[in-house]
Design a protein around this motif. Structure first.
Motif, PDB file in Angstrom:
ATOM      1  N   PRO A  92      70.744 -18.528  25.362  1.00 26.73           N
ATOM      2  CA  PRO A  92      69.366 -18.625  25.863  1.00 26.73           C
ATOM      3  C   PRO A  92      68.447 -17.626  25.166  1.00 26.73           C
ATOM      4  O   PRO A  92      68.836 -16.482  24.918  1.00 26.73           O
ATOM      5  CB  PRO A  92      69.509 -18.294  27.359  1.00 26.73           C
ATOM      6  N   VAL A  93      67.241 -18.045  24.849  1.00 21.83           N
ATOM      7  CA  VAL A  93      66.266 -17.156  24.220  1.00 21.83           C
ATOM      8  C   VAL A  93      65.815 -16.098  25.236  1.00 21.83           C
ATOM      9  O   VAL A  93      65.389 -16.451  26.338  1.00 21.83           O
ATOM     10  CB  VAL A  93      65.040 -17.945  23.715  1.00 21.83           C
ATOM     11  N   PRO A  94      65.915 -14.806  24.894  1.00 23.04           N
ATOM     12  CA  PRO A  94      65.389 -13.774  25.804  1.00 23.04           C
ATOM     13  C   PRO A  94      63.923 -14.050  26.143  1.00 23.04           C
ATOM     14  O   PRO A  94      63.146 -14.467  25.272  1.00 23.04           O
ATOM     15  CB  PRO A  94      65.548 -12.490  24.996  1.00 23.04           C
ATOM     16  N   LYS A  95      63.538 -13.823  27.387  1.00 32.67           N
ATOM     17  CA  LYS A  95      62.218 -14.221  27.862  1.00 32.67           C
ATOM     18  C   LYS A  95      61.074 -13.563  27.108  1.00 32.67           C
ATOM     19  O   LYS A  95      59.978 -14.115  27.019  1.00 32.67           O
ATOM     20  CB  LYS A  95      62.104 -13.915  29.362  1.00 32.67           C
ATOM     21  N   ASN A  96      61.312 -12.366  26.567  1.00 31.84           N
ATOM     22  CA  ASN A  96      60.219 -11.645  25.907  1.00 31.84           C
ATOM     23  C   ASN A  96      60.130 -11.936  24.413  1.00 31.84           C
ATOM     24  O   ASN A  96      59.345 -11.311  23.705  1.00 31.84           O
ATOM     25  CB  ASN A  96      60.366 -10.132  26.124  1.00 31.84           C
ATOM     26  N   LEU A  97      60.918 -12.892  23.909  1.00 26.30           N
ATOM     27  CA  LEU A  97      60.902 -13.194  22.480  1.00 26.30           C
ATOM     28  C   LEU A  97      60.289 -14.561  22.196  1.00 26.30           C
ATOM     29  O   LEU A  97      60.389 -15.487  23.005  1.00 26.30           O
ATOM     30  CB  LEU A  97      62.320 -13.162  21.900  1.00 26.30           C
ATOM     31  N   THR A  98      59.658 -14.683  21.030  1.00 24.32           N
ATOM     32  CA  THR A  98      59.142 -15.965  20.563  1.00 24.32           C
ATOM     33  C   THR A  98      60.268 -16.752  19.896  1.00 24.32           C
ATOM     34  O   THR A  98      61.331 -16.217  19.577  1.00 24.32           O
ATOM     35  CB  THR A  98      58.017 -15.764  19.542  1.00 24.32           C
ATOM     36  N   PHE A  99      60.009 -18.025  19.661  1.00 19.99           N
ATOM     37  CA  PHE A  99      60.988 -18.826  18.929  1.00 19.99           C
ATOM     38  C   PHE A  99      61.205 -18.262  17.520  1.00 19.99           C
ATOM     39  O   PHE A  99      62.326 -18.276  17.011  1.00 19.99           O
ATOM     40  CB  PHE A  99      60.524 -20.285  18.829  1.00 19.99           C
ATOM     41  N   GLN A 100      60.135 -17.789  16.887  1.00 20.65           N
ATOM     42  CA  GLN A 100      60.281 -17.238  15.538  1.00 20.65           C
ATOM     43  C   GLN A 100      61.176 -16.003  15.533  1.00 20.65           C
ATOM     44  O   GLN A 100      62.026 -15.838  14.655  1.00 20.65           O
ATOM     45  CB  GLN A 100      58.900 -16.917  14.961  1.00 20.65           C
ATOM     46  N   GLN A 101      61.007 -15.139  16.514  1.00 19.90           N
ATOM     47  CA  GLN A 101      61.877 -13.970  16.614  1.00 19.90           C
ATOM     48  C   GLN A 101      63.317 -14.387  16.902  1.00 19.90           C
ATOM     49  O   GLN A 101      64.258 -13.848  16.317  1.00 19.90           O
ATOM     50  CB  GLN A 101      61.375 -13.036  17.716  1.00 19.90           C
ATOM     51  N   GLU A 271      65.988  -7.312  25.833  1.00 17.49           N
ATOM     52  CA  GLU A 271      65.153  -7.573  27.011  1.00 17.49           C
ATOM     53  C   GLU A 271      64.451  -6.319  27.516  1.00 17.49           C
ATOM     54  O   GLU A 271      63.428  -6.407  28.200  1.00 17.49           O
ATOM     55  CB  GLU A 271      66.009  -8.217  28.107  1.00 17.49           C
ATOM     56  N   SER A 272      64.976  -5.144  27.150  1.00 14.26           N
ATOM     57  CA  SER A 272      64.304  -3.887  27.494  1.00 14.26           C
ATOM     58  C   SER A 272      63.298  -3.478  26.421  1.00 14.26           C
ATOM     59  O   SER A 272      62.647  -2.435  26.541  1.00 14.26           O
ATOM     60  CB  SER A 272      65.342  -2.775  27.666  1.00 14.26           C
ATOM     61  N   SER A 273      63.200  -4.306  25.350  1.00  9.43           N
ATOM     62  CA  SER A 273      62.301  -4.059  24.201  1.00  9.43           C
ATOM     63  C   SER A 273      62.668  -2.817  23.406  1.00  9.43           C
ATOM     64  O   SER A 273      61.862  -2.315  22.618  1.00  9.43           O
ATOM     65  CB  SER A 273      60.831  -3.978  24.667  1.00  9.43           C
ATOM     66  N   ARG A 274      63.894  -2.314  23.579  1.00 13.47           N
ATOM     67  CA  ARG A 274      64.354  -1.208  22.723  1.00 13.47           C
ATOM     68  C   ARG A 274      64.644  -1.718  21.311  1.00 13.47           C
ATOM     69  O   ARG A 274      64.624  -0.955  20.360  1.00 13.47           O
ATOM     70  CB  ARG A 274      65.589  -0.554  23.324  1.00 13.47           C
ATOM     71  N   LEU A 275      64.913  -3.004  21.205  1.00 14.74           N
ATOM     72  CA  LEU A 275      65.038  -3.671  19.914  1.00 14.74           C
ATOM     73  C   LEU A 275      63.954  -4.733  19.822  1.00 14.74           C
ATOM     74  O   LEU A 275      63.726  -5.471  20.785  1.00 14.74           O
ATOM     75  CB  LEU A 275      66.415  -4.326  19.755  1.00 14.74           C
ATOM     76  N   GLN A 276      63.293  -4.810  18.660  1.00 19.63           N
ATOM     77  CA  GLN A 276      62.204  -5.762  18.457  1.00 19.63           C
ATOM     78  C   GLN A 276      62.417  -6.513  17.143  1.00 19.63           C
ATOM     79  O   GLN A 276      62.175  -5.952  16.067  1.00 19.63           O
ATOM     80  CB  GLN A 276      60.856  -5.024  18.409  1.00 19.63           C
ATOM     81  N   PRO A 277      62.904  -7.753  17.183  1.00 15.90           N
ATOM     82  CA  PRO A 277      63.080  -8.512  15.943  1.00 15.90           C
ATOM     83  C   PRO A 277      61.776  -8.605  15.165  1.00 15.90           C
ATOM     84  O   PRO A 277      60.722  -8.917  15.727  1.00 15.90           O
ATOM     85  CB  PRO A 277      63.531  -9.892  16.444  1.00 15.90           C
ATOM     86  N   VAL A 278      61.854  -8.313  13.874  1.00 10.88           N
ATOM     87  CA  VAL A 278      60.670  -8.275  13.014  1.00 10.88           C
ATOM     88  C   VAL A 278      60.661  -9.511  12.112  1.00 10.88           C
ATOM     89  O   VAL A 278      61.606  -9.734  11.345  1.00 10.88           O
ATOM     90  CB  VAL A 278      60.651  -6.995  12.153  1.00 10.88           C
ATOM     91  N   VAL A 279      59.588 -10.310  12.207  1.00 10.61           N
ATOM     92  CA  VAL A 279      59.462 -11.534  11.426  1.00 10.61           C
ATOM     93  C   VAL A 279      58.500 -11.298  10.266  1.00 10.61           C
ATOM     94  O   VAL A 279      57.424 -10.715  10.435  1.00 10.61           O
ATOM     95  CB  VAL A 279      58.952 -12.692  12.311  1.00 10.61           C
TER      96      VAL A 279
END
Length: 318
Positions: A92-101, A271-279
């Motif tokens: 499942p896609v984490p709620k705070n992420l976009t499809f691109q991330q 989900e805690s935003s400690r990691l942020q995928p960078v596109v």
């Protein structure tokens, strides 16, 4: 091609409407017929994706997803607007992420996390050297190492990519590894000690042994530089160091329990935003696959380059 037949789900598969697809170097190798996993002709390129379970998808027994659910994962042929996937290869896609991330999560993030935590046993306060820090796996590794409490030195080959390492990865230091003697900078930064862990997706282990610490661990992540190295094993002995590999794909066969642990840890950090995928900030559409892979091959991209197949709708994060 715009006239391919609709994909058909086999047993244990679901249909996914692709919103975004991750671009990977191995896609280029597959297109050239040089990859270890070559599907029979004809085939569609692409391996990573994020999207929604299609409204006309079957739901196999045991599958936890329903039609319309946001998912990410892996399936051959993700460079398409619709693809058949084994449901067990989706998450499942984490709620705070976009499809691109999310489309770039499935391969690079668990690889980097298991490399640093499971294989290298990176600890808080240790020094970690991340090569090609502005790339997809490199930025993952920098962020994960920082989340673990390590001090990070990132390498890149241009001023703009060095800035990416510190701006998006939050690396403590960034140095140009295209300049002779870069190892001396590493030694200076670490007070002469050297780094405890080397994360190398390029093929720079041999050069990095000049700045590895006593009992250091060197991670063989990949060979993006094109050369498989031959290492001076006398240095491995004299410095009491370890050379360790990471092949995340093999965990599905040999260590499924660890797979679950890694994803549980990653979801908590994401989900805690400690990691942020960078596109990567240049938009590539499905019609620009060749251009996008060309940019990746020429190392013009940074972060995770993706294809945008569908625009995210108002319900995208529900």
């Amino acid at each position: 091609s715009t006239n391919e037949p609709e994909p058909v789900a086999a047993d244990g598969q679901v249909l996914v409407d692709v919103y975004s697809a991750g671009l990977n170097y191995f896609d280029i190798l597959q297109a050239q017929g040089k990859y270890q996993n070559q599907p029979p002709f004809p085939f569609v390129l692409g391996a990573e994706l994020a999207g929604r379970i299609s409204q006309d998808s079957p739901i196999p027994p045991g599958c936890p997803y329903k039609r319309g659910d946001r998912v990410f994962g892996a399936a051959q042929g993700s460079y398409a607007d619709k693809v058949a996937c084994n449901w067990q290869s989706l998450l499942p896609v984490p709620k705070n992420l976009t499809f691109q991330q999310a489309s770039g999560l499935f391969v690079t993030w668990p690889t980097s996390y298991e490399a640093l935590t499971g294989r290298a046993q990176l600890k808080a306060g240790e020094w970690c050297l991340v090569h090609a820090g502005a790339g997809g796996v490199g930025l993952c590794a920098i962020q994960i190492a920082k989340a673990l409490g390590a001090k990070v030195i990132a390498t890149a080959s241009t001023p703009s990519k060095l800035e990416i390492c510190t701006k998006y990865g939050k690396a403590d230091h960034a140095i140009d590894y295209s300049k002779a003697g870069w190892q001396q900078q590493v030694l200076k930064i670490t007070g002469g000690k050297g780094v405890d862990v080397i994360y190398d997706p390029v093929g720079l282990i041999k050069d990095s042994l000049k700045c590895i610490a006593w009992k250091g661990r060197a991670l063989v992540v990949g060979f993006a530089g094109g050369t498989i190295e031959k290492l001076p094993l006398n240095l491995v002995l004299l410095k009491n160091i370890s050379i360790v590999g990471i092949h995340w794909g093999a965990y599905a066969k040999f260590d499924k329990g660890r797979q679950k642990e890694v994803w549980a840890d990653l979801f908590a950090l994401l989900e805690s935003s400690r990691l942020q995928p960078v596109v990567y900030n240049e938009r590539f559409t499905l019609e620009q696959v060749a251009e996008a892979l060309g940019a990746l091959e020429k190392r013009k991209t940074w972060g995770k380059a993706v294809l945008i197949v569908r625009e995210e709708d108002a319900q995208a994060r529900l």
